[in-house]
Enzyme design. Sequence first.
Site, PDB file in Angstrom:
ATOM      1  N   GLU A 154      44.766 -20.565   3.638  1.00 12.55           N
ATOM      2  CA  GLU A 154      43.439 -19.948   3.703  1.00 12.55           C
ATOM      3  C   GLU A 154      43.545 -18.608   4.431  1.00 12.55           C
ATOM      4  O   GLU A 154      43.808 -18.569   5.625  1.00 12.55           O
ATOM      5  CB  GLU A 154      42.466 -20.870   4.441  1.00 12.55           C
ATOM      6  N   ARG A 183      38.391 -11.699   7.506  1.00  8.96           N
ATOM      7  CA  ARG A 183      37.962 -11.137   8.798  1.00  8.96           C
ATOM      8  C   ARG A 183      38.559  -9.763   9.061  1.00  8.96           C
ATOM      9  O   ARG A 183      38.248  -9.144  10.085  1.00  8.96           O
ATOM     10  CB  ARG A 183      38.376 -12.076   9.939  1.00  8.96           C
ATOM     11  N   LYS A 221      33.902 -28.487   4.636  1.00 10.82           N
ATOM     12  CA  LYS A 221      34.595 -28.109   5.865  1.00 10.82           C
ATOM     13  C   LYS A 221      33.697 -28.532   7.035  1.00 10.82           C
ATOM     14  O   LYS A 221      32.483 -28.298   7.003  1.00 10.82           O
ATOM     15  CB  LYS A 221      34.804 -26.593   5.878  1.00 10.82           C
TER      16      LYS A 221
END
Length: 207
Positions: A40, A44, A128
């Site tokens: 993943e 950001r 998640k």
Amino acid sequence: MASDSVLDLAPVVPVVVIDDLADAVPLARALVAGGLRAIEVTLRTPAALDAIRAVADEVPDAVVGAGTVISARNVEDSVAAGARFLVSPGWTEALLDAMKGSGVPFLPGVSTTSEVVALLERGVHEMKFFPAEAAGGTAYLKSLAGPLPQARFCPTGGITPASAPGYLALKNVGCVGGSWMLPADAVAAKDWARVEKLAREAAGLRR
């Protein structure tokens, strides 16, 4: 992807922040060599989408996904870059619609029972759990298993090699997300052998 489930690819999904695009491919190769295929890459940093594209193009054994997906534009850009799954820290109706329409598996983020029920209502069973430690950890997930056994989770947030086995032992947890196999000093030194070693140890965390 052999399975449509992100949760079944590996016991641990590395959560990767790429600052230097040059690190993306060697880092992904080290993780895959250690047994962690699902990677993943979080959205950001400015390098994130290019990193996803590079890994998708140059590391065929990796299953690269995008994390910190918080808008329909993020969904569109990530899939265009080659992301094969999507992960969000939370969800809205608009974001969920975009992820459902993306054509790739996705894990919307939840931290409350009501959010889990709302997703189940929409036909989503894999989620998640974030931020895992701050939101109640293994005790919270264990409490959800009774009334909501159809929900499965990838807990992420504050998980360590010491706490990961406790999560993986829960029947409603398919895998965990973490970044401990990517210590900042190892990445800065481009010590990919150390990353591979830590990835191998993480891949060995079975139920």
